[in-house]
Write a protein that holds these residues in place. Structure first.
Motif, short mmCIF file in Angstrom:
data_model
loop_
_atom_site.label_atom_id
_atom_site.label_comp_id
_atom_site.label_asym_id
_atom_site.label_seq_id
_atom_site.Cartn_x
_atom_site.Cartn_y
_atom_site.Cartn_z
N GLY A 102 0.81 -1.21 0.00
CA GLY A 102 0.00 0.00 0.00
C GLY A 102 0.85 1.26 0.00
O GLY A 102 0.53 2.24 -0.70
N VAL A 103 1.91 1.26 0.78
CA VAL A 103 2.79 2.43 0.83
C VAL A 103 3.41 2.69 -0.54
O VAL A 103 3.51 3.84 -1.00
N VAL A 104 3.82 1.62 -1.22
CA VAL A 104 4.39 1.77 -2.56
C VAL A 104 3.36 2.40 -3.51
O VAL A 104 3.69 3.27 -4.32
N TYR A 105 2.10 1.96 -3.38
CA TYR A 105 1.09 2.53 -4.27
C TYR A 105 0.83 4.00 -3.94
O TYR A 105 0.62 4.82 -4.86
N PHE A 106 0.84 4.37 -2.68
CA PHE A 106 0.66 5.78 -2.32
C PHE A 106 1.79 6.63 -2.90
O PHE A 106 1.57 7.75 -3.37
N ILE A 107 3.00 6.10 -2.85
CA ILE A 107 4.14 6.81 -3.45
C ILE A 107 3.92 6.98 -4.95
O ILE A 107 4.17 8.05 -5.52
N TRP A 108 3.44 5.92 -5.60
CA TRP A 108 3.16 5.99 -7.04
C TRP A 108 2.09 7.05 -7.32
O TRP A 108 2.21 7.80 -8.30
N SER A 109 1.05 7.14 -6.50
CA SER A 109 0.01 8.14 -6.73
C SER A 109 0.59 9.56 -6.65
O SER A 109 0.16 10.45 -7.39
N GLY A 110 1.57 9.75 -5.74
CA GLY A 110 2.23 11.05 -5.66
C GLY A 110 3.07 11.34 -6.89
O GLY A 110 3.10 12.47 -7.39
N ILE A 111 3.76 10.31 -7.38
CA ILE A 111 4.55 10.47 -8.61
C ILE A 111 3.63 10.79 -9.79
O ILE A 111 3.94 11.65 -10.63
N PHE A 112 2.49 10.13 -9.86
CA PHE A 112 1.50 10.37 -10.91
C PHE A 112 1.07 11.84 -10.90
O PHE A 112 1.00 12.50 -11.95
N HIS A 113 0.80 12.34 -9.71
CA HIS A 113 0.39 13.74 -9.58
C HIS A 113 1.53 14.68 -9.93
O HIS A 113 1.36 15.65 -10.69
N GLY A 114 2.73 14.41 -9.40
CA GLY A 114 3.86 15.30 -9.64
C GLY A 114 4.29 15.36 -11.08
O GLY A 114 4.78 16.39 -11.55
N ALA A 115 4.08 14.26 -11.81
CA ALA A 115 4.48 14.22 -13.21
C ALA A 115 3.43 14.85 -14.13
O ALA A 115 3.64 14.94 -15.34
N GLY A 116 2.30 15.28 -13.55
CA GLY A 116 1.26 15.92 -14.36
C GLY A 116 0.48 14.96 -15.22
O GLY A 116 -0.12 15.37 -16.23
N LEU A 117 0.45 13.67 -14.86
CA LEU A 117 -0.30 12.69 -15.65
C LEU A 117 -1.79 12.81 -15.36
O LEU A 117 -2.20 13.37 -14.34
N THR A 118 -2.59 12.28 -16.27
CA THR A 118 -4.04 12.34 -16.09
C THR A 118 -4.66 10.97 -16.34
O THR A 118 -4.06 10.12 -17.01
N SER A 119 -5.84 10.77 -15.79
CA SER A 119 -6.56 9.52 -15.98
C SER A 119 -7.99 9.82 -16.43
O SER A 119 -8.51 10.91 -16.20
N THR A 120 -8.61 8.82 -17.07
CA THR A 120 -10.00 8.96 -17.48
C THR A 120 -10.90 8.95 -16.25
O THR A 120 -10.70 8.16 -15.34
#
Length: 333
Positions: A102-120
């Protein structure tokens, strides 16, 4: 001198031993890796089920699709079927591996946000990080969101931080306890079916890996993935078909094949949007697939080990003294 093994779990209930149960006997690496994926997939499938229907689906304006039901419901049903088939032990301390996941996924969600990525997504203008698909001011599909889940929206850092804290310190521990209780309950029912109601009268109560002795479950030694000499019975003998190893293997192959088909369906659906690997559901489902495939291989290895040991025919469900080292001394507590 013969090794001394202390057990508090009345037969025929399954124990996940404080490892190594017999110092000179270790389960093979394949069994230890499978046990790791078993723990994480069991917990994460339940987490995905609950979080989707409690946090994600309420923010959707569309009715639930067959795809959503399969990805966030059938996943846990397959896990329960595997538990019923295998009677596999689950140590509460193994929840730490799920917490790390879970911690790894939370880190990934932060990376997703910081990189300016978007989702449907489907959203409205009042949601931070929401990019409407049209200029009508109305919510319509497909919009784009600068976050993976609205409950984990780092554009509203305070709300996302609350989600992380509550998940790590409340939801994951509760999930681990509930899954442990589920495994315990299944073993209890299966034990009654085999041993009769007199099993309830055993004065020793339940032991590590069963219902009780919580302090045992929280010991650091329980983090081990090693079942010792018990690994072959744990993976090779089914409580439903104790004398039919072929049925145990066939059941595991059927579950693995079913889940493989469902994961491929999810991949095709998500890859069309280019988003398969970004969601927690996909991570959990892939881990579950790895577990089912490893479980097939481990069951084959376990049944071969039992057959080599001369136990391949007419196998019965283990008692306290089954699957232990030769000449071992057993002390009941």
């Amino acid at each position: 001198p013969p090794p001394t093994i202390t057990t508090a779990c009345p037969p025929p209930f399954r124990v996940f031993p404080a490892a190594p149960m017999v110092a000179t006997v270790r389960s093979p690496a394949l069994a230890r890796v499978t046990t790791f994926f078993f723990a994480v997939s069991t917990h994460s499938s339940f987490i995905v089920l609950v979080l989707f229907w409690l946090l994600v689906f309420p923010n959707s304006s569309s009715p639930p699709s067959a795809f959503n039901v399969v990805q966030h419901g059938v996943n846990f049903i397959v896990v329960v079927l595997d538990l019923v088939l295998s009677g596999q032990p689950l140590a509460m301390a193994h929840g730490l591996y799920t917490l790390s996941f879970g911690v790894v996924y939370f880190i990934w969600s932060g990376i997703f946000h910081g990189a300016g990525l978007t989702s449907t997504c489907q959203c409205t203008v009042d949601v931070p990080g929401c990019l409407l698909g049209a200029n009508t001011g109305e919510s319509q599909f497909p919009d784009r969101c600068k976050f993976l889940y609205q409950a984990l929206n780092w554009n509203d850092a305070g709300s996302a931080a609350i989600t992380v804290v509550m998940t790590i310190f409340i939801f994951v521990p509760v999930t681990v306890a509930l899954c442990w209780a589920l495994v315990c309950s299944l073993g209890f029912v299966q034990g009654l079916r085999r041993a009769g109601a007199e099993a309830l009268a055993r004065p020793r109560g339940f032991g590590p890996g069963c219902c009780g002795a919580l302090r045992e479950e929280l010991r650091a030694s329980r983090l081990s993935l090693d079942m010792g000499a018990d690994w072959a019975v744990a993976y090779g003998v089914s409580p439903l078909f104790p004398s039919m190893p072929t049925a145990m293997l066939a059941g595991r192959v059927a579950l693995a094949g079913t889940w493989l088909g469902l994961v491929l369906w999810a991949m095709v659906t998500r890859f069309r949007q280019g988003e398969y690997f970004v969601y927690l559901t996909s991570w959990s489902n892939d881990i579950q697939l790895v577990y089912h495939l490893l479980a097939v291989a481990t069951t084959v290895a376990a049944q071969r080990a039992l057959a080599t040991a001369g136990q391949g025919a007419g196998l019965k469900r283990p008692t306290d003294t089954d699957s232990l080292a030769p000449n071992a001394v057993v002390t009941n507590v």
